[in-house]
Write a protein that holds these residues in place. Structure first.
Motif, PDB file in Angstrom:
ATOM      1  N   ILE A 343       0.836  -1.200   0.000  1.00  0.00           N
ATOM      2  CA  ILE A 343       0.000   0.000   0.000  1.00  0.00           C
ATOM      3  C   ILE A 343       0.876   1.257   0.000  1.00  0.00           C
ATOM      4  O   ILE A 343       0.619   2.210  -0.730  1.00  0.00           O
ATOM      5  N   ALA A 344       1.943   1.250   0.832  1.00  0.00           N
ATOM      6  CA  ALA A 344       2.839   2.410   0.905  1.00  0.00           C
ATOM      7  C   ALA A 344       3.525   2.672  -0.438  1.00  0.00           C
ATOM      8  O   ALA A 344       3.831   3.822  -0.768  1.00  0.00           O
ATOM      9  N   LEU A 345       3.731   1.616  -1.234  1.00  0.00           N
ATOM     10  CA  LEU A 345       4.399   1.741  -2.521  1.00  0.00           C
ATOM     11  C   LEU A 345       3.425   1.905  -3.685  1.00  0.00           C
ATOM     12  O   LEU A 345       3.847   2.053  -4.833  1.00  0.00           O
ATOM     13  N   GLY A 346       2.130   1.851  -3.389  1.00  0.00           N
ATOM     14  CA  GLY A 346       1.143   1.888  -4.459  1.00  0.00           C
ATOM     15  C   GLY A 346       1.145   0.630  -5.298  1.00  0.00           C
ATOM     16  O   GLY A 346       0.766   0.650  -6.474  1.00  0.00           O
ATOM     17  N   ALA A 347       1.580  -0.501  -4.718  1.00  0.00           N
ATOM     18  CA  ALA A 347       1.688  -1.765  -5.441  1.00  0.00           C
ATOM     19  C   ALA A 347       0.444  -2.617  -5.216  1.00  0.00           C
ATOM     20  O   ALA A 347      -0.390  -2.341  -4.344  1.00  0.00           O
ATOM     21  N   PHE A 348       0.313  -3.677  -6.005  1.00  0.00           N
ATOM     22  CA  PHE A 348      -0.829  -4.583  -5.896  1.00  0.00           C
ATOM     23  C   PHE A 348      -0.611  -5.576  -4.756  1.00  0.00           C
ATOM     24  O   PHE A 348       0.516  -5.879  -4.384  1.00  0.00           O
ATOM     25  N   SER A 349      -1.732  -6.098  -4.233  1.00  0.00           N
ATOM     26  CA  SER A 349      -1.649  -7.130  -3.197  1.00  0.00           C
ATOM     27  C   SER A 349      -2.858  -8.040  -3.298  1.00  0.00           C
ATOM     28  O   SER A 349      -3.767  -7.827  -4.097  1.00  0.00           O
ATOM     29  N   ARG A 376     -14.591 -16.451 -11.567  1.00  0.00           N
ATOM     30  CA  ARG A 376     -13.605 -15.593 -10.926  1.00  0.00           C
ATOM     31  C   ARG A 376     -13.449 -15.927  -9.445  1.00  0.00           C
ATOM     32  O   ARG A 376     -14.385 -16.404  -8.796  1.00  0.00           O
ATOM     33  N   ASN A 377     -12.245 -15.629  -8.918  1.00  0.00           N
ATOM     34  CA  ASN A 377     -11.975 -15.873  -7.502  1.00  0.00           C
ATOM     35  C   ASN A 377     -10.867 -14.921  -7.045  1.00  0.00           C
ATOM     36  O   ASN A 377     -10.061 -14.451  -7.848  1.00  0.00           O
ATOM     37  N   GLY A 378     -10.839 -14.624  -5.749  1.00  0.00           N
ATOM     38  CA  GLY A 378      -9.802 -13.754  -5.216  1.00  0.00           C
ATOM     39  C   GLY A 378      -9.683 -13.884  -3.711  1.00  0.00           C
ATOM     40  O   GLY A 378     -10.583 -14.402  -3.039  1.00  0.00           O
ATOM     41  N   ASP A 379      -8.553 -13.420  -3.176  1.00  0.00           N
ATOM     42  CA  ASP A 379      -8.292 -13.445  -1.736  1.00  0.00           C
ATOM     43  C   ASP A 379      -7.737 -12.082  -1.351  1.00  0.00           C
ATOM     44  O   ASP A 379      -6.695 -11.655  -1.858  1.00  0.00           O
ATOM     45  N   ALA A 380      -8.427 -11.394  -0.444  1.00  0.00           N
ATOM     46  CA  ALA A 380      -8.001 -10.050  -0.037  1.00  0.00           C
ATOM     47  C   ALA A 380      -6.832 -10.073   0.921  1.00  0.00           C
ATOM     48  O   ALA A 380      -6.213  -9.032   1.180  1.00  0.00           O
ATOM     49  N   GLY A 381      -6.506 -11.234   1.466  1.00  0.00           N
ATOM     50  CA  GLY A 381      -5.420 -11.296   2.428  1.00  0.00           C
ATOM     51  C   GLY A 381      -5.856 -10.815   3.803  1.00  0.00           C
ATOM     52  O   GLY A 381      -7.035 -10.896   4.170  1.00  0.00           O
ATOM     53  N   ILE A 383      -5.650  -7.665   5.153  1.00  0.00           N
ATOM     54  CA  ILE A 383      -6.016  -6.261   5.374  1.00  0.00           C
ATOM     55  C   ILE A 383      -7.487  -6.020   5.063  1.00  0.00           C
ATOM     56  O   ILE A 383      -8.186  -6.895   4.544  1.00  0.00           O
ATOM     57  N   ASP A 384      -7.933  -4.826   5.365  1.00  0.00           N
ATOM     58  CA  ASP A 384      -9.299  -4.399   5.083  1.00  0.00           C
ATOM     59  C   ASP A 384      -9.577  -4.550   3.588  1.00  0.00           C
ATOM     60  O   ASP A 384      -8.839  -4.015   2.761  1.00  0.00           O
ATOM     61  N   PRO A 385     -10.626  -5.288   3.188  1.00  0.00           N
ATOM     62  CA  PRO A 385     -10.931  -5.475   1.766  1.00  0.00           C
ATOM     63  C   PRO A 385     -11.104  -4.163   1.008  1.00  0.00           C
ATOM     64  O   PRO A 385     -10.879  -4.114  -0.198  1.00  0.00           O
ATOM     65  N   PHE A 386     -11.497  -3.114   1.706  1.00  0.00           N
ATOM     66  CA  PHE A 386     -11.731  -1.830   1.044  1.00  0.00           C
ATOM     67  C   PHE A 386     -10.439  -1.206   0.536  1.00  0.00           C
ATOM     68  O   PHE A 386     -10.462  -0.366  -0.347  1.00  0.00           O
ATOM     69  N   THR A 387      -9.287  -1.642   1.071  1.00  0.00           N
ATOM     70  CA  THR A 387      -8.009  -1.040   0.690  1.00  0.00           C
ATOM     71  C   THR A 387      -7.137  -1.950  -0.162  1.00  0.00           C
ATOM     72  O   THR A 387      -6.106  -1.503  -0.661  1.00  0.00           O
ATOM     73  N   VAL A 388      -7.504  -3.224  -0.319  1.00  0.00           N
ATOM     74  CA  VAL A 388      -6.667  -4.135  -1.109  1.00  0.00           C
ATOM     75  C   VAL A 388      -6.702  -3.705  -2.569  1.00  0.00           C
ATOM     76  O   VAL A 388      -7.739  -3.317  -3.111  1.00  0.00           O
ATOM     77  N   ASN A 389      -5.545  -3.742  -3.216  1.00  0.00           N
ATOM     78  CA  ASN A 389      -5.413  -3.222  -4.574  1.00  0.00           C
ATOM     79  C   ASN A 389      -5.241  -4.365  -5.561  1.00  0.00           C
ATOM     80  O   ASN A 389      -4.129  -4.839  -5.797  1.00  0.00           O
ATOM     81  N   ASN A 390      -6.347  -4.865  -6.114  1.00  0.00           N
ATOM     82  CA  ASN A 390      -6.282  -5.722  -7.300  1.00  0.00           C
ATOM     83  C   ASN A 390      -7.636  -5.719  -7.997  1.00  0.00           C
ATOM     84  O   ASN A 390      -8.630  -5.223  -7.462  1.00  0.00           O
TER      85      ASN A 390
END
Length: 416
Positions: A343-349, A376-381, A383-390
């Motif tokens: 998130i700090a780098l503006g990268a995907f997660s 389709r499928n995904g995993d937010a990991g 962190i808060d799903p609202f902030t995950v970047n993908n």
């Protein structure tokens, strides 16, 4: 804007008549391509910030002009080639449909420049050295530099979007620069090499979008392809295709990547990947894997993305049929510390993956119908799903966090 587009369309068809005055020097060809879709999405969910959970939205039928290209391309003499093409994409797309891409292009669609390049062939009798200058996609990744109208799946593998946004900072992947490339002899051997080396501006976002800031580094890109058996083409090309309709028996292996030092716009970016194309009669196999790295100061983030695609082309009564299966993935950090650095780098997660099953019916060499289903499928990991970047969890247009739904698609592809 409608008058501008109409005038441009008229110019496409009247300009070729002008070349008759000097046919030995100037060749003008119109470009026209459209990808019309109808999709039905199920199980799309929208994140409710009040209840802090995903909630289902209605399943929906959506008609859209997914992509279109219009422009001019051709040659001047025997050593100059040009391409000036615009795009009109995502017109009518419902932002709560399961399809991925830009937001609805509006009731009065926006027309934008897609490619604006000039290419020079250094030696008239050799394919070994070309110079390409202008606004275009850097030569790395097979899927990124392949036209969506040449891909034999319903949709381009969305790994190319992650690669483009990581390397260039923008989804369309277009920036301005110089590429040097070439192809070795394909006439007398069953082995050939093609290469590309590029130097590009980084994406400008500072000082009103006109500079990379006080700290500056150029973007360097490269790609090297090795052809065994039949080459992909006998002439150097910046574009590729997948389905040779039984006419190629050969394999292409390639490595590609990029390097950009730290700027005020972004942290230091690098990428490295490999890709494959294998055509054996009716079978067409393609795949790609690319690692995306970004770091600055004490932060570092690594992710990978890619796809694998298998098709089988056959002809019945002079009509082509091709079932195609695609698996596409993005794999980023999923633990809280690594995601915080991303998130700090503006990268995907997080993770994002899908299966696509497509059946193509080739009406002609210029058009096809496609029926497809995408799961389709995904995993937010952590962190808060609202902030995950993908792309599985985020949608522009003011939508915010989502879970992408599955969708059934029917598409018509037409090229001039």
């Amino acid at each position: 804007m409608p008058r501008l587009v109409f005038s441009f369309i008229c110019m496409l068809y009247f300009l070729p008549t002008l070349q008759a005055q000097d046919t030995d020097k100037l060749v003008v060809k119109p470009v026209l391509a459209m990808q019309l879709w109808s999709t039905y999405t199920i199980d799309q969910r929208l994140y409710n910030t009040d209840s802090q959970q995903y909630e289902a939205v209605d399943n929906r039928l959506n008609f859209l002009l997914h992509r279109s290209r219009i422009g001019l391309k051709g040659s001047y003499g025997t050593q100059w080639v040009y391409d000036f093409t615009g795009s009109l994409d995502f017109v009518g797309q419902d932002v709560l449909a399961g399809t991925v891409g830009g937001t609805n292009n509006g009731a009065s669609p926006r027309f934008r420049i897609w490619n604006a390049v000039v290419q020079y062939k250094a030696f008239e009798q050799s394919e070994g050295l070309y110079f390409t200058m202008g606004y275009n996609t850097p030569q790395l990744s097979r899927e990124s530099v392949t036209s969506p109208f040449a891909v034999n799946a319903f949709e381009k593998a969305w790994s190319q979007n992650y690669i483009r946004r990581h390397v260039t900072g923008t989804g369309p992947g277009r920036i301005v620069g110089l590429n040097i490339g070439g192809l070795t002899d394909t006439e007398t051997t069953q082995f050939a090499l093609n290469y590309d080396l590029g130097v590009y501006n980084p994406r400008y976002t500072d000082f009103g979008g006109n500079s990379s800031g006080t700290e500056h580094n150029v973007l360097l890109t490269y790609r090297l392809g090795i052809h065994f058996g039949d080459p992909e083409s006998t002439k150097y090309s910046r574009g590729h295709k997948f389905n040779y309709k039984g006419q190629r028996k050969g394999i292409t292996l390639a490595v590609s990547g990029s390097y950009e030092g730290a700027t005020e716009v972004r942290a230091k970016n690098t990428s490295f990947g490999v890709d494959l194309l294998a055509n054996f009669g009716a079978f067409n196999l393609a795949g790609e894997w690319m690692q995306l790295d970004r770091d600055k100061d004490q932060f570092q983030s690594t992710a990978s993305t890619g796809f694998i695609r298998l098709g089988y082309y056959t002809e019945i009564e002079e009509k082509g049929f091709e079932p195609v299966i695609t698996y596409c993935f993005f794999s980023g950090p999923t633990d809280q510390v690594a995601q915080s650095e991303a998130i700090a780098l503006g990268a995907f997660s997080g993770t994002d993956n899908y299966w696509e099953f497509t059946l193509n019916y080739y009406l002609s060499s210029k058009s096809r119908l496609s029926l497809a289903y995408t799961l389709r499928n995904g995993d937010a990991g952590a962190i808060d799903p609202f902030t995950v970047n993908n792309n599985y969890f985020q949608q522009g247009g003011g939508v915010g966090a989502i879970n992408k739904g599955d969708y059934l698609g029917l598409g018509l592809l037409f090229t001039l």
